[in-house]
Every structure is written in C-alpha cells, then in structure tokens.
Design an enzyme around this catalytic site. Structure first.
Site, mmCIF file in Angstrom:
data_model
loop_
_atom_site.group_PDB
_atom_site.id
_atom_site.type_symbol
_atom_site.label_atom_id
_atom_site.label_comp_id
_atom_site.label_asym_id
_atom_site.label_seq_id
_atom_site.Cartn_x
_atom_site.Cartn_y
_atom_site.Cartn_z
ATOM 1 N N ASP A 127 1.076 -1.287 -0.091
ATOM 2 C CA ASP A 127 -0.140 -0.086 0.011
ATOM 3 C C ASP A 127 0.977 1.166 -0.208
ATOM 4 O OD1 ASP A 127 -2.807 0.998 0.516
ATOM 5 O OD2 ASP A 127 -1.468 2.079 2.189
ATOM 6 N N ILE A 128 0.634 2.029 -0.735
ATOM 7 C CA ILE A 128 1.448 3.419 -1.055
ATOM 8 C C ILE A 128 0.536 4.298 -0.136
ATOM 9 C CG2 ILE A 128 2.221 5.297 -2.140
ATOM 10 C CD1 ILE A 128 3.664 2.764 -2.903
ATOM 11 N N HIS A 177 5.307 14.184 -15.824
ATOM 12 C CA HIS A 177 6.036 15.604 -15.804
ATOM 13 C C HIS A 177 6.094 16.534 -14.597
ATOM 14 C CE1 HIS A 177 2.761 18.533 -16.126
ATOM 15 N NE2 HIS A 177 2.069 17.892 -16.799
ATOM 16 N N ASP A 196 -1.696 19.337 -11.575
ATOM 17 C CA ASP A 196 -1.051 19.052 -12.574
ATOM 18 C C ASP A 196 0.256 19.652 -12.556
ATOM 19 O OD1 ASP A 196 -0.322 18.881 -15.488
ATOM 20 O OD2 ASP A 196 -1.637 20.359 -16.192
ATOM 21 N N GLU A 227 6.955 19.501 -20.085
ATOM 22 C CA GLU A 227 5.662 18.950 -20.813
ATOM 23 C C GLU A 227 4.756 20.038 -21.371
ATOM 24 O OE1 GLU A 227 1.458 17.214 -20.824
ATOM 25 O OE2 GLU A 227 2.332 19.023 -19.817
ATOM 26 N N GLU A 228 4.690 21.074 -20.542
ATOM 27 C CA GLU A 228 3.616 22.162 -20.516
ATOM 28 C C GLU A 228 3.868 22.661 -22.022
ATOM 29 O OE1 GLU A 228 0.829 21.912 -19.312
ATOM 30 O OE2 GLU A 228 0.714 21.151 -17.421
ATOM 31 N N ASP A 257 -0.205 11.646 -15.515
ATOM 32 C CA ASP A 257 -0.336 12.946 -15.272
ATOM 33 C C ASP A 257 -1.768 13.428 -14.874
ATOM 34 O OD1 ASP A 257 -0.481 15.733 -15.979
ATOM 35 O OD2 ASP A 257 0.089 15.430 -18.253
ATOM 36 N N HIS A 270 -4.777 24.128 -15.079
ATOM 37 C CA HIS A 270 -3.690 25.272 -15.563
ATOM 38 C C HIS A 270 -4.092 26.880 -15.094
ATOM 39 C CE1 HIS A 270 -2.179 23.113 -19.205
ATOM 40 N NE2 HIS A 270 -2.017 22.478 -18.288
ATOM 41 N N ASP A 281 -1.726 3.627 -5.365
ATOM 42 C CA ASP A 281 -1.826 2.245 -5.096
ATOM 43 C C ASP A 281 -1.820 1.467 -6.362
ATOM 44 O OD1 ASP A 281 -1.682 2.428 -2.242
ATOM 45 O OD2 ASP A 281 -3.759 2.348 -2.163
HETATM 46 N N1 TRP Z 1 -1.096 16.742 -20.458
HETATM 47 C C1 TRP Z 1 -2.139 18.039 -20.144
HETATM 48 C C2 TRP Z 1 -1.417 19.104 -19.417
HETATM 49 O O1 TRP Z 1 -0.337 18.837 -18.617
HETATM 50 C C3 TRP Z 1 -3.294 17.588 -19.577
HETATM 51 C C4 TRP Z 1 -3.910 16.228 -20.269
HETATM 52 C C5 TRP Z 1 -4.890 16.742 -20.690
HETATM 53 C C6 TRP Z 1 -3.731 15.124 -20.153
HETATM 54 N N2 TRP Z 1 -5.624 15.600 -21.532
HETATM 55 C C7 TRP Z 1 -4.927 14.632 -21.046
HETATM 56 C C8 TRP Z 1 -3.076 14.368 -19.540
HETATM 57 C C9 TRP Z 1 -5.021 13.143 -21.213
HETATM 58 C C10 TRP Z 1 -3.197 12.953 -19.790
HETATM 59 C C11 TRP Z 1 -4.073 12.311 -20.560
HETATM 60 O O2 TRP Z 1 -1.871 20.122 -19.263
HETATM 61 ZN ZN ZN Z 2 -0.036 17.808 -17.067
#
Ligand code: TRP
Ligand code: ZN
Ligand code: CA
Length: 433
Positions: A38-39, A120, A132, A166-167, A195, A282, A301
C-alpha cells in the site's frame, strides 16, 4: 533474404534461406508475482506540500525556465539518491531556457526488459501545478521509494522519469526518447505515464494503449470495485505520446482535466455532474486544496500494483523472436507484398500476446494496410489505412491474440499501399513469442 533466429542475446544464427532448428530456450519456472505494498497517502501528500512550498518560494509556480522547476528536480532527486537509486539529470534547451529531465534507475533486473514509469514535473506558469502534475510526480516518487523500502528485486529492470517542459509540448520526454539510441529504446518493454491523478472532481481513466499494461492497471481498480473508463480527453496530450510515437508500449492513468463530468459519471464515481474534473486546470488555484485524496490514494496504489506486477512477472525467455531484416519494396497504390519468418521448434499454440514489431519506412503511413498472416492463412489486421494519418513510417509493436494458431510455420507480414503518390518499403519486422 536474411532470416535470423535469435537464440540468445549473444548468439545470432544467420542461415541463408534456412531456419535454425535449435530448440527454444527452456522457460524458467515462473516466479511468483509479489504483491505490491500500500502506498501511504500521507507520504504522497507530504511531497505535494513540499512542491507547493517550492512554488510559493519561487514566484508561485514550478514552470519550465523558472527557479521553481529546478528546485522541484532537486527535491525529487535528493529523495531518490538517499533511497539508493542511480539518478541522472538530462539537460535540454527550449524556449530560450534550460530544461531538465530526471531519470532514476533501480539497480538490478534484466536491462533488456526495462519497465519505465514517469510523470511531468513542470507546472504552467499560472500556478503551483499540484494536481497538474505534482500528483503524478509525487505518486511515482513514492512508488519508487516503496521499491527501495521493499528492496524489491524485480526480474525486469525498473526506471523512473520526471519530465521537464511537458507544458510546452512534451519537450522533455521527446528529448529523452530522441536521444535514446535505437538499441536502448528497444529495451523498454513499456512506459507508464501519470499526469493528473488527483483531480478534485475525479474520474478514473485508464489509457487504452498497450493491452497488457491497460489490463494490469484495470485489474487493480476492479479489485477495489472502482469502475474505470477509457481515457479520451485528448489522446497524445501527455508524455506517453513521445514513447508511443517510437513504437514503445504505453499505458497510464488520468482523473480528468477541463472536461465536464457527466451525470452518469457522477453516479458511478460520486462528485459533481456538470462540473469540470479539475476546475483549477492550468489556473492559480491548482494548489494543495485542488486534490481529491481518495483519487490520489487509489491511483498511487494502482501505480505500485502495476510496477510490482509488470516488473516481477516471469520474463520472456530470450531468443524467442523471429526476425526478417530483408527489405521489401511496397509498390505505390499497388498489390500487397509480404515478408515471412519461419517459426520452428516450438510446441503448441502461439500466445495471446504475440507481438508483431514492424519497421516500415514510408513517406505517408496513412496509405498502408498491415496484416499478420498466420501459417494457416488466418489474417489479423494490424493497421488500417487512413487518409489523414500524414506522418511517415510505421515503427510499432502490435499485440495479437494468436492463441488459436499453431506456433510453428511460416508467418507473414502483409503490407498494401492503397493510395497513390507516397511510397516506401518494409525495412524489417519480427515476431516475439
Ligand atoms: N497533459 C495535459 C497538461 O499537462 C493534461 C491532459 C489533458 C492530459 N488531456 C490529457 C493528461 C490526457 C493525460 C491524458 O496540461
Ligand atoms: Zn499535465
Ligand atoms: Ca502511396
């Protein structure tokens, strides 16, 4: 024509026009799959508190090119170093600033079969990015620390990654994948992406990519009686796309971003219908209040379950693949061509997870229709044509349920180009049993 039967990583039998008749390597007795721990949610949340403090101390965000991003990398790296991981920081430049990926390898396991999980670590500049993607970053970190606490000795090698930028368009993960030599890429059996896994009005979404990874993740939720749905909020919108694009099997979890929860979804998962999964997506309010603890707990988990299951399950015995590296031209808008591999010395049927890995060079992949043809002539569609799939090349691994087919015999990859102008050739392909 060159036909290779790879008997072991070190020995390759190349027999012109003929097949090696060596018996396949004996399969080791299956190792029991260990149950994941278990985490502790409290530990995952403690990482989020730290990421929030880092943002607060650095202008309110952890965005690419800002001090809060590098401080986030330093925080995660220090935890991993203290736990016995071999870490490295990979630098890249984008939008005029240095970005960083953090890679952590757990010593041991078969490096030819590496299971990788990542998240990310950057936020957008408007906020701290706690859902996020502090959520995925913290859960992957705590799973890695659990691997260390358990002193896990997986059969496969384990690697964890935290991606920068990533963004800005999956920049860090693309950089990582692009800088991996082809031989290193092929050692990654799968990449799992996390993510946004603590959305305040959560859904439980599983990526519908590699069937084995998807099943492993879904099994966890089935076991705790939580329904899941296929992730559809923008396929390819996170770092798994960087891996998927070069043919690596991927999977992952997601609890929803700006899309609205339907009433059917609210009925099965609770929460508020007609409201976004994450109203602070965001935004500046993506802080430590923007987390649903239950979702974060379950997803953490689930990550541990997948890492334990995928890395400790019996590995494919080496040598059980059959490859044809002879080039075959594919006529433009023409008849189908085939390339065969002969499978000998096996017993019984092919597996339910027969893997056909193809490497086709082509100037417009949308023109191509791909089938796998079993020795008895049964065909399995791997890929259809598509007028708007304008990328080049098909470098991908397809999993085929071939459990009703005898393993031995001549298997063919059949390729047809069904639209004029763009052309290419089969560079190589292989079947992995
Ligand atoms: N990756 C996007 C972000 O960081 C968020 C996101 C939108 C996403 N649709 C997704 C992440 C589907 C995983 C799967 O802003
Ligand atoms: Zn994201
Ligand atoms: Ca064509």
């Amino acid at each position: 024509m060159k036909l290779y039967r790879h008997v072991a990583a070190t020995a390759v039998l190349a027999i012109a026009g003929l097949l090696a008749s060596a018996a396949p390597a004996a399969t080791a007795a299956p190792t029991p799959v260990l149950a994941a721990p278990d985490i502790p949610l409290a530990n995952v949340k403690a990482h989020l508190t730290q990421l929030q403090s880092i943002a607060t101390a650095n202008g309110g965000n952890r965005a690419h090119g800002r001090a809060g991003y590098k401080a986030s990398v330093d925080y995660v790296k220090a935890k991993l170093d203290a736990a016995g991981f071999t870490t490295s920081v990979q630098q890249f430049t984008t939008s005029g600033a240095t970005g960083y990926n953090l890679i952590a390898d757990w010593p041991g396991g078969d490096a030819n079969q590496t299971v990788m999980a990542g998240a990310h670590l950057d936020s957008v500049s408007s906020g701290a990015g706690i859902n996020d993607n502090g959520s995925g970053s913290a859960a992957v970190l705590e799973t890695a620390l659990a691997v260390s606490r358990a002193q896990l000795q997986p059969t496969k090698h384990l690697r964890f990654g935290w991606w920068g930028a990533e963004e800005l368009g999956l920049v860090g993960s693309k950089y990582y994948v692009n800088n991996l030599p082809a031989a290193e890429r092929s050692k990654i059996s799968g990449y799992l992406n996390f993510d946004m896994i603590g959305s305040p009005n959560p859904g439980y979404f599983v990526y519908d990519d590699d069937p084995a990874i998807e099943k492993t993740l879904k099994d966890y939720f089935a076991g705790i009686g939580v329904a899941t749905e296929i992730e559809t909020e923008g396929d390819g919108r996170s770092d798994h796309a960087s891996f998927k694009n070069v043919g690596i099997a991927v999977g992952g979890l997601f609890t929803g971003a700006s899309r609205t929860k339907s009433s059917a979804q609210a009925q099965k998962w609770g929460g508020t219908a007609g409201q976004a999964f994450d109203r602070c997506y965001h935004s500046s309010c993506d802080n430590t209040s923007n987390i649903n603890d239950t979702a974060l707990d379950r997803n953490s988990d689930a990550i541990a379950h997948a890492i334990w299951t995928l890395s400790t399950e019996p590995t494919t015995p080496p040598g059980d693949f059959y490859e044809n590296t002879a080039d075959v031209a594919i006529p433009d808008n023409g008849t189908a061509v085939t390339s065969s591999v002969s499978v000998t010395g096996r017993t019984g049927n092919a597996p339910a997870t027969l893997k056909a890995s193809v490497d086709i060079k082509h100037t417009w992949r949308g023109d191509l229709v791909l089938d796998l043809v079993a020795p008895d002539g049964t065909t399995y569609r791997l890929k259809n044509s598509s007028g708007n799939d304008s990328a080049d090349n098909v470098i991908a691994t397809y999993t085929v349920d071939a459990s009703s087919e005898a393993a031995n015999g001549a298997w063919k990859l059949r390729v047809q180009d069904v639209a004029a102008q763009d052309t290419g050739y089969i560079d190589s392909w292989k079947l992995t049993f």
